[in-house]
Design a protein around this motif. Structure first.
Motif, PDB file in Angstrom:
ATOM      1  N   PHE A 130      12.956   8.013 -10.407  1.00 39.75           N
ATOM      2  CA  PHE A 130      12.612   9.260 -10.110  1.00 39.75           C
ATOM      3  C   PHE A 130      13.303  10.261  -9.555  1.00 39.75           C
ATOM      4  N   PRO A 185       5.473  -6.644  -6.933  1.00 40.72           N
ATOM      5  CA  PRO A 185       5.816  -7.979  -6.829  1.00 40.72           C
ATOM      6  C   PRO A 185       7.437  -8.248  -7.361  1.00 40.72           C
ATOM      7  N   GLY A 187      10.055  -6.559  -6.143  1.00 39.90           N
ATOM      8  CA  GLY A 187      10.715  -6.442  -4.672  1.00 39.90           C
ATOM      9  C   GLY A 187      10.189  -7.688  -3.892  1.00 39.90           C
ATOM     10  N   GLU A 219       8.887   0.083   1.515  1.00 41.13           N
ATOM     11  CA  GLU A 219       7.720   0.495   0.441  1.00 41.13           C
ATOM     12  C   GLU A 219       7.242   1.753   0.877  1.00 41.13           C
ATOM     13  N   ALA A 220       6.905   2.589  -0.023  1.00 36.57           N
ATOM     14  CA  ALA A 220       6.309   3.880   0.127  1.00 36.57           C
ATOM     15  C   ALA A 220       4.848   3.900   0.679  1.00 36.57           C
ATOM     16  N   LEU A 221       4.241   2.978  -0.019  1.00 30.01           N
ATOM     17  CA  LEU A 221       2.863   3.069   0.413  1.00 30.01           C
ATOM     18  C   LEU A 221       2.435   2.125   1.573  1.00 30.01           C
ATOM     19  N   PRO A 226       0.259  -4.126  -3.990  1.00 30.45           N
ATOM     20  CA  PRO A 226      -0.978  -3.339  -3.789  1.00 30.45           C
ATOM     21  C   PRO A 226      -1.990  -4.065  -5.039  1.00 30.45           C
ATOM     22  N   MET A 227      -1.377  -4.717  -5.874  1.00 34.54           N
ATOM     23  CA  MET A 227      -2.484  -5.219  -6.869  1.00 34.54           C
ATOM     24  C   MET A 227      -3.162  -6.669  -6.201  1.00 34.54           C
ATOM     25  N   ALA A 251       7.518   4.093   3.969  1.00 32.11           N
ATOM     26  CA  ALA A 251       8.996   4.764   3.946  1.00 32.11           C
ATOM     27  C   ALA A 251       9.395   4.918   2.435  1.00 32.11           C
ATOM     28  N   MET A 252       9.441   6.408   2.252  1.00 34.78           N
ATOM     29  CA  MET A 252       9.951   6.674   0.791  1.00 34.78           C
ATOM     30  C   MET A 252      11.498   7.247   0.882  1.00 34.78           C
ATOM     31  N   TRP A 284      16.853  -2.123  -6.370  1.00 36.40           N
ATOM     32  CA  TRP A 284      15.894  -1.113  -6.476  1.00 36.40           C
ATOM     33  C   TRP A 284      15.017  -1.574  -7.471  1.00 36.40           C
ATOM     34  N   THR A 286      11.389  -0.219  -8.231  1.00 38.83           N
ATOM     35  CA  THR A 286      10.331   0.642  -8.063  1.00 38.83           C
ATOM     36  C   THR A 286       9.552   0.834  -9.306  1.00 38.83           C
ATOM     37  N   ALA A 337      -2.244  -2.931 -16.754  1.00 37.48           N
ATOM     38  CA  ALA A 337      -1.213  -2.558 -16.009  1.00 37.48           C
ATOM     39  C   ALA A 337       0.180  -3.380 -16.931  1.00 37.48           C
ATOM     40  N   THR A 339       2.128  -5.773 -17.621  1.00 36.37           N
ATOM     41  CA  THR A 339       2.526  -6.982 -17.431  1.00 36.37           C
ATOM     42  C   THR A 339       2.863  -7.701 -18.565  1.00 36.37           C
ATOM     43  N   LEU A 412       0.040 -13.770  -9.900  1.00 41.40           N
ATOM     44  CA  LEU A 412       0.748 -15.003  -9.009  1.00 41.40           C
ATOM     45  C   LEU A 412       2.072 -14.437  -8.633  1.00 41.40           C
ATOM     46  N   TYR A 446       4.066 -21.665 -14.102  1.00 44.26           N
ATOM     47  CA  TYR A 446       5.292 -20.998 -14.749  1.00 44.26           C
ATOM     48  C   TYR A 446       6.052 -21.945 -15.764  1.00 44.26           C
TER      49      TYR A 446
HETATM   50  P1  NAD Z   1       5.806  -1.729  -9.380  1.00 39.62           P
HETATM   51  O1  NAD Z   1       5.280  -0.538  -9.694  1.00 39.62           O
HETATM   52  O2  NAD Z   1       4.618  -2.672  -9.166  1.00 39.62           O
HETATM   53  O3  NAD Z   1       5.935  -1.407  -7.722  1.00 39.62           O
HETATM   54  C1  NAD Z   1       6.861  -0.317  -7.280  1.00 39.62           C
HETATM   55  C2  NAD Z   1       6.617   0.011  -5.758  1.00 39.62           C
HETATM   56  O4  NAD Z   1       7.685   0.616  -5.508  1.00 39.62           O
HETATM   57  C3  NAD Z   1       5.149   0.755  -5.561  1.00 39.62           C
HETATM   58  O5  NAD Z   1       4.693  -0.161  -4.745  1.00 39.62           O
HETATM   59  C4  NAD Z   1       5.767   1.928  -5.255  1.00 39.62           C
HETATM   60  O6  NAD Z   1       5.141   2.449  -4.271  1.00 39.62           O
HETATM   61  C5  NAD Z   1       7.030   1.634  -4.628  1.00 39.62           C
HETATM   62  N1  NAD Z   1       8.193   3.146  -4.521  1.00 39.62           N
HETATM   63  C6  NAD Z   1       8.148   3.703  -5.416  1.00 39.62           C
HETATM   64  N2  NAD Z   1       9.229   4.698  -5.183  1.00 39.62           N
HETATM   65  C7  NAD Z   1       9.531   4.451  -3.996  1.00 39.62           C
HETATM   66  C8  NAD Z   1      10.601   4.934  -2.879  1.00 39.62           C
HETATM   67  N3  NAD Z   1      11.361   5.957  -3.311  1.00 39.62           N
HETATM   68  N4  NAD Z   1      10.739   4.384  -1.820  1.00 39.62           N
HETATM   69  C9  NAD Z   1      10.114   3.280  -1.369  1.00 39.62           C
HETATM   70  N5  NAD Z   1       9.291   2.674  -2.226  1.00 39.62           N
HETATM   71  C10 NAD Z   1       8.788   3.181  -3.432  1.00 39.62           C
HETATM   72  O7  NAD Z   1       6.847  -2.551  -9.640  1.00 39.62           O
HETATM   73  P2  NAD Z   1       7.487  -3.772 -10.009  1.00 39.62           P
HETATM   74  O8  NAD Z   1       7.328  -4.788  -8.781  1.00 39.62           O
HETATM   75  O9  NAD Z   1       8.929  -3.867 -10.665  1.00 39.62           O
HETATM   76  O10 NAD Z   1       6.503  -4.348 -11.081  1.00 39.62           O
HETATM   77  C11 NAD Z   1       6.443  -3.479 -12.509  1.00 39.62           C
HETATM   78  C12 NAD Z   1       5.322  -4.356 -13.345  1.00 39.62           C
HETATM   79  O11 NAD Z   1       5.576  -5.836 -13.754  1.00 39.62           O
HETATM   80  C13 NAD Z   1       4.023  -4.546 -12.437  1.00 39.62           C
HETATM   81  O12 NAD Z   1       3.048  -4.050 -13.505  1.00 39.62           O
HETATM   82  C14 NAD Z   1       3.906  -5.907 -11.924  1.00 39.62           C
HETATM   83  O13 NAD Z   1       2.516  -6.107 -11.908  1.00 39.62           O
HETATM   84  C15 NAD Z   1       4.522  -6.601 -13.097  1.00 39.62           C
HETATM   85  N6  NAD Z   1       5.193  -7.829 -12.228  1.00 39.62           N
HETATM   86  C16 NAD Z   1       4.416  -8.758 -12.116  1.00 39.62           C
HETATM   87  C17 NAD Z   1       4.911 -10.017 -11.400  1.00 39.62           C
HETATM   88  C18 NAD Z   1       3.998 -11.114 -10.923  1.00 39.62           C
HETATM   89  O14 NAD Z   1       2.946 -11.201 -11.295  1.00 39.62           O
HETATM   90  N7  NAD Z   1       4.394 -12.147 -10.226  1.00 39.62           N
HETATM   91  C19 NAD Z   1       6.248  -9.941 -10.920  1.00 39.62           C
HETATM   92  C20 NAD Z   1       7.001  -8.908 -11.300  1.00 39.62           C
HETATM   93  C21 NAD Z   1       6.738  -7.645 -11.750  1.00 39.62           C
END
Ligand code: NAD
Ligand code: FAD
Length: 476
Positions: A130, A185, A187, A219-221, A226-227, A251-252, A284, A286, A337, A339, A412, A446
């Motif tokens: 961002f 997921p 993080g 986490e900003a939310l 959230p999923m 916390a953003m 990082w 996000t 999504a 994925t 999962l 897995y």
């Molecule tokens: P994500 O997009 O799911 O989550 C990123 C999070 O970062 C969001 O909740 C957002 O609110 C937060 N964020 C963004 N900017 C921010 C900021 N400046 N400060 C604080 N928080 C901030 O990203 P991801 O976890 O990397 O996942 C990416 C995709 O890969 C998703 O679709 C996810 O479902 C998929 N994934 C799935 C799994 C699993 O199923 N086990 C594991 C890893 C990733």
């Protein structure tokens, strides 16, 4: 033509970009004898991303979840060309792709062009920052193998520096503060793995620093994951509390320096304040951003002028506003999504579609030839008519390709201390579960999803090795 070097002029050239979930699922099911298939990717292996967080601590060795693309292609019916390169430009008008070898070793040719008749874009996404200052310079991402290796090295570097003679106490605290930004997921799983590493190995090998080790997830939310369903979000937050992983929600992060993270926190009263958090390691996570080659293509297509998150595709995964270009996975916007599950189902769908298209053309040619024969040899008319009818019936059946339909199997995630959360499709409903049993389910799911038997054996051996000898804490 010499199949090794020249494309067969009778076949269309199908170029596939990427060797990730989408592209590899396509290649697995594609009948490569129908096309001149060319695969282009800067990565000459497939990566099983779900187990990547485990590589950051050495719980799994990285090569156990990599499958060389040449090994995958070796088993195909007809030979497939692979070029280890990045597609840097897609010229949709002239149907040509510019590719560049950006690896360390290059020959006299490092940039060239590849023409295509049909193109599948499966280049995935890059890390979203961002534009927040300092992120690229100071943090580690978690998307590729080199990212996991860099994190693994840095964790131990922080630990060894914290244990250094005469290290001031506040510096020990900073070095041992591992901060994760992004409560998706990626993080959450990384934070869980990190805590396990510390509890199971580091604290035993370097006990003097144990009290200072800390993991914070920002986490900003208002909540993490959230999923997942509310019940599993609560379970994860409770488990993290037990594991002493601090979650800072609402916390953003606004700025990153070499030693601190600055975040804007919204309090319960709605007031905002800036907090400064010192860290030793910053990861990082996000989410996704659009890759430059995709951005460039978007700018060439008027129909994509409103696309911000990737290439908008129709229900057959055709990139809207283009001819003969399809997109799969994280670079495509199909309403799902980003994925691995979605990407691999999309890839498999395209394989069926392309196999069908080739079969259709074959049948059409057959019908054309039979019809001509019908006019010429009246004696065989009856037999030819039956054959035509049968070919036409087949044609109608295979031409009736249903649009892509995603079937969600569930979500999962591993959350540390041998616990996992799962939201899985169960008959016609949904089953939410969290805990140790779910962890066993997570492991077996897995393991069964790993690309090859070789991968499965290696992952299982890594798990056994970790249990028996502990993780290897050598810093490379
Ligand atoms: P994500 O997009 O799911 O989550 C990123 C999070 O970062 C969001 O909740 C957002 O609110 C937060 N964020 C963004 N900017 C921010 C900021 N400046 N400060 C604080 N928080 C901030 O990203 P991801 O976890 O990397 O996942 C990416 C995709 O890969 C998703 O679709 C996810 O479902 C998929 N994934 C799935 C799994 C699993 O199923 N086990 C594991 C890893 C990733
Ligand atoms: P990718 O798998 O990322 O593949 C993209 C390919 O394109 C790569 O081979 C790359 O090298 C190549 N490429 C990049 N740029 C170019 C270029 N310019 N030219 C040519 N090729 C290029 N999803 C789940 O469903 N379950 C999970 O448990 C899960 N866990 C995850 C854990 C982590 C740590 C991460 C990061 C993601 C996880 N995901 C998970 C998400 C999943 O990995 C992605 O959605 C999936 O990889 C998308 O597949 P893809 O084929 O679009 O892209």
């Amino acid at each position: 033509p010499d199949e090794q070097f020249d494309p067969d002029p009778k076949k269309k050239t199908l170029v596939v970009l990427g060797t990730g979930w989408g592209s590899v699922a396509l290649l697995k099911k594609l009948d490569t004898s129908n096309y001149n298939v060319v695969v282009i990717s800067p990565r000459n292996y497939f990566l099983f991303t779900p187990l990547l967080p485990s590589c950051t601590t050495g719980n799994i060795e990285h090569r156990s979840i990599m499958e060389p693309v040449r090994q995958i292609l070796r088993h195909k019916k007809a030979s497939v060309k692979f070029y280890e390169a990045e597609a840097t430009k897609i010229d949709a008008e002239n149907k040509v792709i510019t590719i560049t070898d950006n690896s360390e070793v290059q020959g006299a040719t490092a940039t060239t062009q590849v023409p295509y008749d049909m193109l599948v874009i499966g280049v995935g996404a890059e890390n979203a920052t961002f534009g927040i200052p300092g992120v690229r310079e100071h943090s580690c991402f978690l998307k590729e193998i080199p990212d996991a290796q860099a994190i693994r090295t840095k964790i131990m570097d922080c630990v060894e520096s914290a244990a250094f003679k005469d290290q001031p106490e506040d510096e020990v605290s900073r070095l041992l503060h591992m901060v994760v930004v992004g409560g998706g997921p990626t993080g959450v799983e990384f934070a869980g793995e990190l805590r396990d590493f510390f509890d199971e190995d580091i604290s035993k090998l370097v006990p003097e620093i144990a009290p200072k080790f800390k993991v914070t997830l920002i986490e900003a939310l208002p909540n993490v994951l959230p999923m997942f369903s509310k019940q599993l979000i609560d379970y994860t937050e409770k488990t993290f509390k037990e594991e002493q992983i601090e979650i800072k929600t609402k916390a953003m992060v606004k700025k990153v320096t070499d030693k601190t993270v600055e975040a804007e926190v919204t309090g319960a009263d709605g007031k905002k304040e800036i907090i400064v958090i010192p860290y030793g390691l910053l990861v990082w996570a996000t989410g996704n951003a659009v890759r430059p080659v995709v951005k460039d293509l978007l700018s060439q297509i008027p129909a994509q002028k409103d696309s911000r998150r990737g290439l908008a595709v129709n229900e057959y995964l055709v990139v809207q506003g283009t001819r003969d270009i399809w997109a799969v996975g994280d670079c495509a916007v199909a309403g799902y999504a980003p994925t691995a599950q979605v990407a691999s189902q999309e890839g498999a769908f395209l394989a069926r579609l392309f196999n069908n298209m080739a079969h259709t053309e074959e049948l059409e040619t057959q019908i054309r030839e039979l019809s001509t024969g019908l006019n010429l040899k009246p004696g065989n008319a009856a037999e030819a008519a039956t054959q035509i009818e049968s070919a036409e019936r087949q044609l109608r059946r295979i031409k009736d390709v249903k649009p892509f339909h995603y079937s969600h199997q569930g979500s999962l995630a591993y959350i540390g201390s041998e616990r996992a959360v799962a939201d899985v499709a169960w008959f016609n409903g949904n089953l939410a579960s969290g805990g140790k049993l779910t962890y066993l389910f997570w492991r077996s799911a897995y393991l069964s999803m790993c690309f090859s038997t070789r991968n499965r054996v290696l992952v299982a051996l890594d798990w056994v090795k970790g249990k028996v000898y502990g993780r290897d804490v050598s810093r490379l």
